[in-house]
Design a protein around this motif. Structure first.
Motif, short mmCIF file in Angstrom:
data_model
loop_
_atom_site.label_atom_id
_atom_site.label_comp_id
_atom_site.label_asym_id
_atom_site.label_seq_id
_atom_site.Cartn_x
_atom_site.Cartn_y
_atom_site.Cartn_z
N UNK A 72 0.80 -1.23 0.00
CA UNK A 72 0.00 0.00 0.00
C UNK A 72 0.83 1.28 0.00
N UNK A 73 2.07 1.23 0.47
CA UNK A 73 2.97 2.39 0.47
C UNK A 73 4.13 2.09 -0.49
N UNK A 74 4.61 3.08 -1.22
CA UNK A 74 5.79 2.86 -2.05
C UNK A 74 7.06 2.82 -1.19
N UNK A 75 8.13 2.33 -1.77
CA UNK A 75 9.43 2.28 -1.11
C UNK A 75 10.22 3.53 -1.48
N UNK A 76 10.67 4.28 -0.49
CA UNK A 76 11.43 5.51 -0.74
C UNK A 76 12.93 5.33 -0.52
N UNK A 77 13.28 4.55 0.52
CA UNK A 77 14.71 4.36 0.76
C UNK A 77 14.97 3.07 1.51
N UNK A 78 16.22 2.62 1.44
CA UNK A 78 16.70 1.44 2.13
C UNK A 78 17.96 1.81 2.89
N UNK A 79 18.13 1.23 4.07
CA UNK A 79 19.39 1.42 4.79
C UNK A 79 20.08 0.07 4.93
N UNK A 80 21.41 0.12 4.92
CA UNK A 80 22.24 -1.07 5.03
C UNK A 80 23.22 -0.84 6.18
N UNK A 81 23.20 -1.75 7.14
CA UNK A 81 24.03 -1.60 8.33
C UNK A 81 24.80 -2.90 8.55
N UNK A 82 26.12 -2.86 8.40
CA UNK A 82 26.92 -4.06 8.63
C UNK A 82 26.89 -4.40 10.11
N UNK A 83 26.44 -5.62 10.43
CA UNK A 83 26.31 -6.02 11.83
C UNK A 83 27.25 -7.16 12.21
N UNK A 84 27.85 -7.82 11.24
CA UNK A 84 28.77 -8.92 11.54
C UNK A 84 29.84 -8.98 10.47
N UNK A 85 31.00 -9.46 10.87
CA UNK A 85 32.14 -9.59 9.97
C UNK A 85 33.37 -9.02 10.66
N UNK A 86 34.51 -9.63 10.42
CA UNK A 86 35.75 -9.21 11.07
C UNK A 86 36.15 -7.80 10.65
N UNK A 87 36.12 -7.53 9.35
CA UNK A 87 36.50 -6.22 8.82
C UNK A 87 35.27 -5.35 8.58
N UNK A 88 35.45 -4.05 8.65
CA UNK A 88 34.40 -3.11 8.27
C UNK A 88 34.57 -2.83 6.78
N UNK A 89 33.52 -3.07 6.03
CA UNK A 89 33.56 -2.88 4.58
C UNK A 89 33.19 -1.44 4.25
N UNK A 90 34.05 -0.78 3.52
CA UNK A 90 33.80 0.61 3.08
C UNK A 90 33.30 0.58 1.64
N UNK A 91 32.28 1.41 1.36
CA UNK A 91 31.66 1.42 0.04
C UNK A 91 32.00 2.68 -0.73
N UNK A 92 32.09 2.53 -2.05
CA UNK A 92 32.27 3.64 -2.97
C UNK A 92 30.87 4.17 -3.30
N UNK A 93 30.40 5.14 -2.52
CA UNK A 93 29.02 5.62 -2.61
C UNK A 93 28.64 6.11 -4.00
N UNK A 94 29.57 6.76 -4.67
CA UNK A 94 29.26 7.36 -5.97
C UNK A 94 29.02 6.33 -7.06
N UNK A 95 29.39 5.09 -6.82
CA UNK A 95 29.19 4.04 -7.83
C UNK A 95 28.10 3.05 -7.46
N UNK A 96 27.22 3.43 -6.54
CA UNK A 96 26.06 2.60 -6.22
C UNK A 96 25.12 2.61 -7.41
N UNK A 97 24.57 1.46 -7.74
CA UNK A 97 23.65 1.34 -8.87
C UNK A 97 22.34 0.71 -8.39
N UNK A 98 21.27 0.95 -9.12
CA UNK A 98 19.97 0.36 -8.79
C UNK A 98 19.15 0.23 -10.07
N UNK A 99 18.29 -0.78 -10.09
CA UNK A 99 17.41 -0.98 -11.23
C UNK A 99 16.19 -1.77 -10.80
#
Length: 182
Positions: A72-99
């Motif tokens: 009934x409601x559209x999707x406006x945004x998604x959040x991603x939060x790393x909660x497990x893993x030995x290393x913290x993964x850093x993302x290249x924000x400017x190259x995020x893609x969606x389709x």
């Protein structure tokens, strides 16, 4: 006698709370809040990456989310939060893609804005209508150096809503290449 009083007071409290259920349910179903959250929650369908070796450059992590017609409601945004893993993964924000569609069945590209505070937030320039499936491709600078399981909590937000719905964990596993030469 003491046990009888406890039993009676506990039963009375339970009966009282149960008697309130019809009132609460009636008021919840007649709410006119236009900023209501999803009626039927979106679903995190998959989280995958074709590159599972540690320390690989140029990988993409694909998260596919289905927005049911009953949302009934559209999707406006998604959040991603790393909660497990030995290393913290850093993302290249400017190259995020969606389709629209899945990682194997790509449809129309979607414009997004990406921000990083404590979590990575991907906001769609145009809200995604119920009945759609979208895939977000997050590009790390490189895969983690340590192998193991990495979990990303994914939360969905309808327009103008500050509280999202947690969809679950995207699970990615990375493997250290076998370094022994036998």
């Amino acid at each position: 006698m003491k046990n009888y009083n406890r039993l009676f007071s506990g039963s009375f409290a339970t009966a009282f709370l149960l008697s309130l259920l019809p009132y609460v349910a009636a008021n919840a179903s007649t709410s006119t809040d236009t900023n209501a959250t999803f009626v039927q929650s979106p679903k995190l369908v998959s989280a995958t990456t074709p590159y599972t070796d540690t320390s690989i450059w140029g990988a993409t992590y694909y998260f596919t989310v289905e927005i049911p017609t009953g949302a009934k409601q559209p999707l406006q945004k998604l959040t991603f939060n790393q909660t497990a893993g030995v290393d913290t993964i850093e993302f290249d924000h400017q190259n995020t893609i969606a389709w629209e569609g899945t990682s194997k069945n790509q449809g129309k590209k979607l414009a997004v804005t990406v921000t990083k505070e404590r979590t990575l937030t991907v906001s769609f320039d145009r809200a995604i209508a119920p009945g759609s499936t979208v895939t977000i491709g997050l590009r790390p600078y490189k895969n983690p150096m340590a192998g193991g399981i990495y979990l990303f909590g994914v939360t969905a937000f309808p327009p103008e809503q500050t509280t999202g719905e947690f969809l679950g964990f995207g699970r990615l596993q990375f493997y250290a290449p076998n370094m022994s030469q036998n």
